[in-house]
Design an enzyme around this catalytic site. Structure first.
Site, short mmCIF file in Angstrom:
data_model
loop_
_atom_site.label_atom_id
_atom_site.label_comp_id
_atom_site.label_asym_id
_atom_site.label_seq_id
_atom_site.Cartn_x
_atom_site.Cartn_y
_atom_site.Cartn_z
N GLY A 140 6.43 5.26 8.32
CA GLY A 140 5.48 6.37 8.43
C GLY A 140 5.60 7.00 9.79
O GLY A 140 6.63 6.91 10.46
N THR A 178 0.97 6.26 13.79
CA THR A 178 0.45 5.17 12.95
C THR A 178 1.17 3.86 13.31
O THR A 178 0.55 2.80 13.38
CB THR A 178 0.66 5.47 11.45
OG1 THR A 178 0.30 6.82 11.20
CG2 THR A 178 -0.16 4.56 10.57
N CYS A 198 12.96 11.77 6.66
CA CYS A 198 13.03 11.37 8.07
C CYS A 198 14.43 11.58 8.63
O CYS A 198 14.61 11.65 9.84
CB CYS A 198 12.62 9.91 8.20
SG CYS A 198 13.57 8.84 7.12
N LYS A 211 0.83 -1.20 0.00
CA LYS A 211 0.00 0.00 0.00
C LYS A 211 0.87 1.25 0.00
O LYS A 211 1.47 1.61 1.02
CB LYS A 211 -0.90 0.03 1.24
CG LYS A 211 -1.93 1.13 1.12
CD LYS A 211 -2.47 1.53 2.46
CE LYS A 211 -2.22 2.95 2.84
NZ LYS A 211 -2.22 3.96 1.83
N GLU A 253 8.06 16.12 16.17
CA GLU A 253 8.48 16.10 14.77
C GLU A 253 7.64 17.09 13.96
O GLU A 253 6.41 17.02 13.99
CB GLU A 253 8.31 14.70 14.19
CG GLU A 253 8.85 14.59 12.78
CD GLU A 253 8.62 13.22 12.15
OE1 GLU A 253 7.51 12.68 12.28
OE2 GLU A 253 9.55 12.70 11.51
N GLU A 262 9.54 1.71 10.78
CA GLU A 262 10.46 2.85 10.58
C GLU A 262 9.65 4.10 10.78
O GLU A 262 8.78 4.42 9.94
CB GLU A 262 11.04 2.81 9.16
CG GLU A 262 11.87 1.58 8.85
CD GLU A 262 13.14 1.48 9.66
OE1 GLU A 262 13.62 2.53 10.14
OE2 GLU A 262 13.64 0.37 9.82
P1 NAD Z 1 1.59 8.13 7.99
O1 NAD Z 1 1.88 7.33 9.20
O2 NAD Z 1 0.46 9.08 8.03
O3 NAD Z 1 1.30 7.18 6.74
C1 NAD Z 1 2.20 6.18 6.31
C2 NAD Z 1 1.43 5.08 5.61
O4 NAD Z 1 0.60 4.44 6.57
C3 NAD Z 1 0.50 5.59 4.51
O5 NAD Z 1 0.50 4.68 3.44
C4 NAD Z 1 -0.84 5.61 5.22
O6 NAD Z 1 -1.93 5.48 4.33
C5 NAD Z 1 -0.73 4.38 6.10
N1 NAD Z 1 -1.65 4.36 7.26
C6 NAD Z 1 -2.27 5.40 7.86
N2 NAD Z 1 -3.05 4.96 8.87
C7 NAD Z 1 -2.89 3.62 8.92
C8 NAD Z 1 -3.42 2.60 9.77
N3 NAD Z 1 -4.28 2.87 10.75
N4 NAD Z 1 -3.02 1.34 9.56
C9 NAD Z 1 -2.13 1.03 8.60
N5 NAD Z 1 -1.63 1.94 7.74
C10 NAD Z 1 -2.00 3.23 7.91
O7 NAD Z 1 2.94 8.85 7.62
P2 NAD Z 1 3.18 9.90 6.44
O8 NAD Z 1 2.57 11.19 6.87
O9 NAD Z 1 2.80 9.29 5.14
O10 NAD Z 1 4.77 10.01 6.44
C11 NAD Z 1 5.48 10.90 7.25
C12 NAD Z 1 6.06 10.18 8.45
O11 NAD Z 1 6.86 9.10 8.02
C13 NAD Z 1 6.97 11.06 9.28
O12 NAD Z 1 6.69 10.85 10.64
C14 NAD Z 1 8.36 10.54 8.94
O13 NAD Z 1 9.32 10.73 9.94
C15 NAD Z 1 8.08 9.11 8.74
N6 NAD Z 1 9.14 8.48 7.94
C16 NAD Z 1 10.02 7.64 8.56
C17 NAD Z 1 11.05 7.06 7.83
C18 NAD Z 1 12.03 6.13 8.49
O14 NAD Z 1 12.76 5.45 7.76
N7 NAD Z 1 12.11 6.04 9.80
C19 NAD Z 1 11.18 7.34 6.47
C20 NAD Z 1 10.28 8.21 5.88
C21 NAD Z 1 9.25 8.77 6.62
#
Ligand code: NAD
Length: 480
Positions: free
Chosen positions: A226, A230, A282, A173, A384, A248
């Site tokens: 993400g 989440t 990130c 996804k 963040e 992550e």
């Molecule tokens: P998010 O958590 O909102 O979404 C990430 C993914 O999870 C999306 O595909 C979203 O549709 C899905 N999602 C949302 N709710 C869900 C649920 N209840 N169950 C399962 N899946 C669900 O994050 P975002 O806003 O897309 O990305 C930004 C975040 O990602 C920031 O916090 C950033 O630090 C983090 N990030 C971390 C890394 C890492 O390697 N540690 C890398 C990139 C981004």
């Protein structure tokens, strides 16, 4: 307007609901595409297709799977310019960045894991004349991969490449905010020789599609990148089902600038580590900690360089920053700048939305922002923000620098600027972060463990760690 489709059992199709969600172009604020509003029914179809494809994919062996992934890498590379244009349009990032980093890195992810699997060893432990143990590593089965919007194709492929190389079939996804390049990738899979059902892509909202993947009883492993909130929700649902999890999550990364640093390198790289991709990586450093002896000099030079950065049309080679990813995200970042002011912070540059002209007047742009005067415990320095906003703080000793670096709930990455070899070792080891760069930033070797401590995640991706995550280890003990 483009139509994004799910990839189900090798066929592109809309969601069972036949409902659609708008996708926006951050540079203009206009609708760019529509994606399927999928739900648990689509996840179930994807799971069934993946389950049917498992035996055949595993039987292709490492070399067969490797060849498919190498062909896929080549097809993306042949189409690099179209992928880069699409990524920039969908995400708002400068086209130059998508050309140089996002798409080449997606290609590299496939090439790396296509070849890594050929060299992935099984260990043997011999007990003198008693027995020999060997570790058998089999694919897990159908696995779930859920990825974010900041590096859309780059992080999507960072998960699906090792999962597929190891012999799993995938229900994936991509983020609903930036689905376009994953869709384009789905149109190349058959040409690469990937059997139907091996990779299934279900588009839609996190609480519907992501949640259904997480809760599916037939999907025993979830790789997620993400936000921390989440990740906590995924862990809550998956834990009672004893799923394997790789999480992550977010970060609040410190950059430590010591008074013996190479000032020029520290300045130029810290501008990049703060504002590349509009600060939406990130690994971006968001808390810049500077020794008090060089604080004023560093601050003035840093601010004057940041003031020269150009925010503009992502397609223009003159733009250093493009748009942030969505209206909601822009408002969130601007609200943090307001919060910083209420907490007593002084905005040294930026601090506002940037209003561009003409077709770009509806786009979501923020001036790169530098703030000083805030203590380590305020919300601006603890939470963040994930945008083009950094803070400056000073320290007087190595111990204080380390304490400041470790003073948040996060522990993803850190950067240290010093020319003292002993200090670099000592400080790097004392910082609670999964990744520490000394005198550099974003230098990435795909063999190294990648991930965070504390609320930045659980588990490690990359190299052997990813292949171990996507396989189940079994010890086989044979009496001699
Ligand atoms: P998010 O958590 O909102 O979404 C990430 C993914 O999870 C999306 O595909 C979203 O549709 C899905 N999602 C949302 N709710 C869900 C649920 N209840 N169950 C399962 N899946 C669900 O994050 P975002 O806003 O897309 O990305 C930004 C975040 O990602 C920031 O916090 C950033 O630090 C983090 N990030 C971390 C890394 C890492 O390697 N540690 C890398 C990139 C981004």
């Amino acid at each position: 307007m483009d139509l994004i489709l799910n990839l189900m059992d090798g066929v592109s199709m809309p969601a069972v609901s036949n409902a659609w969600i708008d996708v926006y172009e951050p540079a203009t604020g206009a609708v760019l595409a529509r994606l399927p509003d999928s739900d648990e029914r689509d996840v179930e179809l994807a799971y069934l297709a993946a389950d049917r494809a498992l035996a055949g994919w595993k039987a292709m062996g490492r070399e067969g799977r490797s060849n498919v992934l190498l062909r896929l890498a080549q097809l993306i590379e042949d189409d690099l310019e179209a992928f880069a244009q699409l990524e920039s349009k969908d995400n708002g990032k400068p086209l130059a960045l998508a050309r140089k980093v996002d798409i080449p890195r997606a290609v590299a992810n496939f090439r790396f894991f296509a070849t890594a699997i050929l060299h992935f060893p099984s260990e043997a432990h011999v007990m003198d004349d008693v027995a020999v143990n060997w570790t058998d590593r089999q694919p897990i089965g159908v696995v779930g991969c859920i990825s974010p919007w900041n590096l859309p194709l780059y992080l999507f492929t960072w998960k699906i490449a090792p999962a597929l190389a190891a012999g799993n079939c995938v229900v994936a996804k991509p983020s609903e905010v930036t689905p376009c390049t994953a869709h384009r990738l789905s149109t190349l899979c058959a040409r690469a020789g990937m059997p139907s059902g091996v990779l299934n892509i279900v588009h839609g909202l996190g609480p519907k599609v992501g949640a259904a993947i997480t809760a599916h009883p037939g999907i025993p492993a979830i790789s997620f990148t993400g936000g921390t909130r989440t990740g906590a929700e995924i862990a809550r649902v998956a834990a009672p089902m004893f799923k394997k999890l790789s999480l992550e999550l977010g970060g609040k990364n410190p950059v430590l600038v010591f008074d013996d640093c190479d000032m020029e390198e520290a300045l130029s790289t810290t501008v990049r580590s703060s504002f590349t991709n509009q600060g939406q990586i990130c690994l971006c450093g968001s808390r810049i900690l500077v020794h008090e002896r060089i604080y004023a000099r560093f601050r003035d030079a840093f601010v004057s360089r940041v003031e020269q950065l150009r925010v503009g049309d992502p397609t223009s080679p003159d733009s250093d920053l493009g748009a942030v990813v969505s209206r909601d995200h822009m408002e969130k970042v601007l609200s943090y700048i307001d919060l910083a002011r209420t907490e007593g912070g002084k905005v040294l540059c930026g601090g506002t939305r940037v209003q561009l002209e003409g077709a770009l007047s509806g786009g979501w742009y923020i001036a790169p922002t530098v703030i000083e005067g805030l203590g380590p415990q305020c919300r601006t320095n603890q939470e963040e923000i994930f945008g083009p906003v950094v803070t400056l703080q000073s320290f007087t000793s190595d111990e204080e620098a380390i304490a400041l670096a470790n003073s948040t709930p996060y522990g993803l990455a850190a950067v240290i600027w010093t020319t003292d070899l002993k200090r670099s070792h000592r400080v790097a080891r004392a910082i609670n972060a999964g990744i520490v760069w000394v005198n550099c930033w974003m230098v990435r070797d795909l063999r190294t463990p990648f991930g965070g401590m504390k609320q930045s995640g659980v588990g490690r991706e990359g190299g052997v760690d990813a292949l171990r995550f996507f396989t189940e280890a079994k010890n086989i003990c044979i009496k001699l």
